[in-house]
Design an enzyme around this catalytic site. Structure first.
Site, PDB file in Angstrom:
ATOM      1  N   ASN A  21       0.895  -1.196  -0.124  1.00 50.75           N
ATOM      2  CA  ASN A  21      -0.071   0.108  -0.076  1.00 50.75           C
ATOM      3  C   ASN A  21       0.678   1.108   0.066  1.00 50.75           C
ATOM      4  OD1 ASN A  21      -2.876  -0.496   0.299  1.00 50.75           O
ATOM      5  ND2 ASN A  21      -1.986  -2.102   1.473  1.00 50.75           N
ATOM      6  N   MET A  97       1.069  -2.836  12.275  1.00 51.42           N
ATOM      7  CA  MET A  97       0.257  -3.698  13.000  1.00 51.42           C
ATOM      8  C   MET A  97       0.333  -3.411  14.554  1.00 51.42           C
ATOM      9  SD  MET A  97      -0.674  -5.853  10.715  1.00 51.42           S
ATOM     10  CE  MET A  97      -1.181  -7.374  11.650  1.00 51.42           C
ATOM     11  N   ILE A  99      -1.593  -1.120  17.747  1.00 47.66           N
ATOM     12  CA  ILE A  99      -2.662  -0.199  18.049  1.00 47.66           C
ATOM     13  C   ILE A  99      -2.115   0.903  18.840  1.00 47.66           C
ATOM     14  CG2 ILE A  99      -4.804  -0.072  19.537  1.00 47.66           C
ATOM     15  CD1 ILE A  99      -4.566  -3.107  19.230  1.00 47.66           C
ATOM     16  N   LEU A 100      -2.402   2.269  17.913  1.00 44.66           N
ATOM     17  CA  LEU A 100      -2.234   3.562  18.761  1.00 44.66           C
ATOM     18  C   LEU A 100      -2.646   3.983  19.964  1.00 44.66           C
ATOM     19  CD1 LEU A 100      -1.648   5.590  15.469  1.00 44.66           C
ATOM     20  CD2 LEU A 100       0.038   4.829  16.789  1.00 44.66           C
ATOM     21  N   HIS A 116      -8.489  -1.457   6.010  1.00 45.50           N
ATOM     22  CA  HIS A 116      -9.015  -2.877   6.677  1.00 45.50           C
ATOM     23  C   HIS A 116      -9.464  -3.718   5.712  1.00 45.50           C
ATOM     24  CE1 HIS A 116      -9.834  -5.568   9.831  1.00 45.50           C
ATOM     25  NE2 HIS A 116     -10.988  -5.887   9.416  1.00 45.50           N
TER      26      HIS A 116
END
Ligand code: GRF
Length: 210
Positions: A21, A97, A99-100, A116
């Site tokens: 991406n 990968m 999570i903020l 997603h």
């Protein structure tokens, strides 16, 4: 992409892996009419192919190593600090990968986007493609959304359906899903950079450009 864009929006692209991406965004931003430019690529680990793609394109890179972070909040703060240092007005999660933590959402409210590989709210989490196959759905797809404090949950910007074919496995289905992501993710980023996306609660509308 109708008008030349002399003030391009600096963006930070966050990666953890192959970076296909990222490559699609690099390719799109080589067009001078594209409204965003990649100011920095940030990885949560060294030695990922995405960093090589960025280096090959002459884009600055940074590694904020997840393993040396004491907790999610300090890791997220360090990522935001790098993005800020490069003047980023948007964080683009592209196969990132991690999570903020809420401190990152507070620093970049409705200014973090994610792609997603399913039609949310179906199949959130890291195993969306195999879970869709295991569930036997006939349609899955791509969701591009703003990131909020919950995982794979924020306001939805765009969804594109992808049919599940007889005999599909994780590899074949993921390949078709990613082909769609590569087409639409750069378009969403360009739209954001042009100020076309209006967020009202969970609802995102696209303003027409005259
Ligand atoms: C993408 O398919 C995206 O949906 C998911 O992770 C994948 C990353 O692939 N969040 P790549 O690193 O961009 O090739």
């Amino acid at each position: 992409m109708a008008d030349p864009h002399d003030a391009r929006l600096p963006i930070a692209v966050l990666v953890s892996g192959s970076g296909s991406n990222l490559q699609a965004i690099i390719d799109a931003s080589s067009d001078p009419l594209y409204a965003a430019e990649i100011a920095v690529v940030i990885s949560d680990r060294p030695d990922v192919f995405a960093l090589r793609r960025a280096g090959d394109a002459g884009i600055p890179t940074a590694v904020v190593d997840w393993r040396s972070a004491t907790d999610r909040a300090s890791f997220s703060a360090a990522v935001c600090d790098v993005a800020d240092a490069h003047g980023a007005g948007l964080l683009v999660l592209a196969g990132f990968m991690r999570i903020l933590a809420p401190n990152a959402i507070a620093r970049f409210p409705n200014r973090i986007v994610n792609t997603h590989p399913a039609l949310l709210p179906a199949f959130p989490g890291a195993h969306a493609v195999p879970e869709a196959i295991a569930h036997g759905v006939k349609i899955t797809g791509v969701t591009i959304h703003f990131v909020d404090e919950e995982v794979d949950h924020g306001p939805i910007i765009l969804q594109v359906p992808v049919a599940v074919e007889d005999g599909d496995d994780e590899v074949t289905l993921q390949k078709r899903i990613q082909a769609v992501e590569h087409e639409v993710y750069p378009v969403v980023i360009d739209a954001f950079a042009r100020g076309r996306l209006r967020v009202d609660g969970r609802s995102v509308t696209w303003k027409e450009m005259l």
